[in-house]
Design a protein around this motif. Sequence first.
Motif, PDB file in Angstrom:
ATOM      1  N   LYS A 200       0.817  -1.213   0.000  1.00 41.29           N
ATOM      2  CA  LYS A 200       0.000   0.000   0.000  1.00 41.29           C
ATOM      3  C   LYS A 200       0.850   1.262   0.000  1.00 41.29           C
ATOM      4  O   LYS A 200       0.415   2.303  -0.446  1.00 41.29           O
ATOM      5  N   ASP A 201       2.068   1.169   0.524  1.00 38.95           N
ATOM      6  CA  ASP A 201       2.915   2.372   0.525  1.00 38.95           C
ATOM      7  C   ASP A 201       3.956   2.252  -0.581  1.00 38.95           C
ATOM      8  O   ASP A 201       5.147   2.129  -0.325  1.00 38.95           O
ATOM      9  N   TRP A 202       3.510   2.288  -1.789  1.00 42.61           N
ATOM     10  CA  TRP A 202       4.411   2.108  -2.930  1.00 42.61           C
ATOM     11  C   TRP A 202       5.250   3.368  -3.086  1.00 42.61           C
ATOM     12  O   TRP A 202       4.792   4.369  -3.601  1.00 42.61           O
ATOM     13  N   ASN A 203       6.503   3.308  -2.642  1.00 44.25           N
ATOM     14  CA  ASN A 203       7.340   4.508  -2.720  1.00 44.25           C
ATOM     15  C   ASN A 203       8.624   4.219  -3.460  1.00 44.25           C
ATOM     16  O   ASN A 203       9.701   4.626  -3.078  1.00 44.25           O
ATOM     17  N   MET A 204       8.502   3.435  -4.519  1.00 41.00           N
ATOM     18  CA  MET A 204       9.679   3.145  -5.333  1.00 41.00           C
ATOM     19  C   MET A 204       9.277   3.249  -6.800  1.00 41.00           C
ATOM     20  O   MET A 204       8.092   3.387  -7.115  1.00 41.00           O
ATOM     21  N   PRO A 205      10.249   3.198  -7.711  1.00 36.71           N
ATOM     22  CA  PRO A 205       9.886   3.292  -9.128  1.00 36.71           C
ATOM     23  C   PRO A 205       8.977   2.135  -9.522  1.00 36.71           C
ATOM     24  O   PRO A 205       8.973   1.087  -8.881  1.00 36.71           O
ATOM     25  N   ASP A 206       8.219   2.312 -10.603  1.00 38.76           N
ATOM     26  CA  ASP A 206       7.326   1.246 -11.035  1.00 38.76           C
ATOM     27  C   ASP A 206       8.114   0.056 -11.557  1.00 38.76           C
ATOM     28  O   ASP A 206       7.684  -1.080 -11.430  1.00 38.76           O
ATOM     29  N   TYR A 207       9.246   0.314 -12.159  1.00 41.61           N
ATOM     30  CA  TYR A 207      10.104  -0.783 -12.577  1.00 41.61           C
ATOM     31  C   TYR A 207      11.499  -0.479 -12.059  1.00 41.61           C
ATOM     32  O   TYR A 207      12.126   0.491 -12.483  1.00 41.61           O
ATOM     33  N   ASN A 208      11.976  -1.289 -11.144  1.00 40.31           N
ATOM     34  CA  ASN A 208      13.229  -1.001 -10.448  1.00 40.31           C
ATOM     35  C   ASN A 208      14.413  -1.503 -11.237  1.00 40.31           C
ATOM     36  O   ASN A 208      14.963  -2.543 -10.940  1.00 40.31           O
ATOM     37  N   TRP A 209      14.779  -0.786 -12.219  1.00 40.98           N
ATOM     38  CA  TRP A 209      15.916  -1.290 -12.984  1.00 40.98           C
ATOM     39  C   TRP A 209      17.084  -0.363 -12.786  1.00 40.98           C
ATOM     40  O   TRP A 209      16.921   0.828 -12.791  1.00 40.98           O
TER      41      TRP A 209
END
Lengths: 209, 177
Positions: A200-209
Amino acid sequence: MSDKHSIPGPLANEGLPLAERGLFCDAPPRQYQRANKITEAFWNWARAQSLWILGFGTGCGAIELRPLMTSRFDMYRYGIQPRPTPRQSSVFVIGGYASVKTLKRIVRSYEQMMGPKFVVALGSCTINGGMYWDSYNTIKRIDQYIPVDVYIAGCMPRPEALLAGFQELKRIIRAGRGEGQNEYARKFEWYKANQKQVIKDWNMPDYNW
Amino acid sequence: MKELITSLANRYGVRDWKDLKAGQAACFVDSGRLRDCLRWLRDEAGYAHLSFATAIDQLERGVFTLTYALRNHERGHSLLVHSEIDRTRPVVDSIHRLWAQAWTYQREMKEWYGIDFPGSPRVDEEFVLEGWQGPPMMRRDFDSLAYSDATYAERPGRASSDPAEHMKRELYPEEQA
Ligand code: SF4
């Protein structure tokens, strides 16, 4: 491995603060471009001979990797060895139950791994929730969030079972059926939606590359 | 020990003293006098060490029981100080100025039971959960199964069986007939 080669649009990265969005990659994952048949077969053989697993122990299963590494079961003789970073690894071993907090790190690590990459999921927890079937904070099947190539059932599976699982993974890779990475690219939006539904606390890039 | 019990009773209305075993006792104090009582125990009675603090949800009685475990190392004696607060108004004095480490326990109780400790450092921050939006999950009226069913995707086909029955069937099929 790829059928169509389409270039999807950039990702929104809405979890990040505005000032940071430009710092991260906004391209979604792409499918792997196969080389010609003979080269690919040779590569697949080579890939199957050197399975480098990410040294990230999730759940109880991480404990079962120790006997596998040491002299009794000695996985090194099969070309399997742990690596310290996702960038150097080709196999991700999900060692059992994954809490939402861990899942976030699993997604992050999985996305950072270089392709071609494969996932081995051990334990009933990864398959159907195992004994965490009624937990408020533990997902019940890992394949909703990242693609899985091989499941090893048991609670906990024995090292012998793990070795059998790795042999199965080798067969899959040699046959060119290790499609997890492509499936992730193909169904990226579906996977992302599932991940974001529980993290629920999405605080990163949508695709972590 | 007698003196301790009487002075605690006289000063802070401590009651229900119970020797649990050699070297361990429990007692009860009203939540309004809890902090003063703990301070006195620490400074005057030698119970200088806070081992842990925790809470128990007494759903049936509508209260949370707070438990502070103190230890007197000179005497080799442990004391569990219990106190009760209303479940609908779960606020209690913070003791982080008495024992600095108490803020960790208080942050835990805030997240897990929703018990507030005004003034305690970082008490509103996440403790072990991340991005949790449900109610405090250690409260006994929180339905973990319902929450899990509603939140996490399930693989169809899962069945459960009674272990004893199952093993009987597997190992002694002839007895079943
Ligand atoms: S399957 Fe069993 S051993 Fe594995 S993570 Fe779940 S509870 Fe632990």
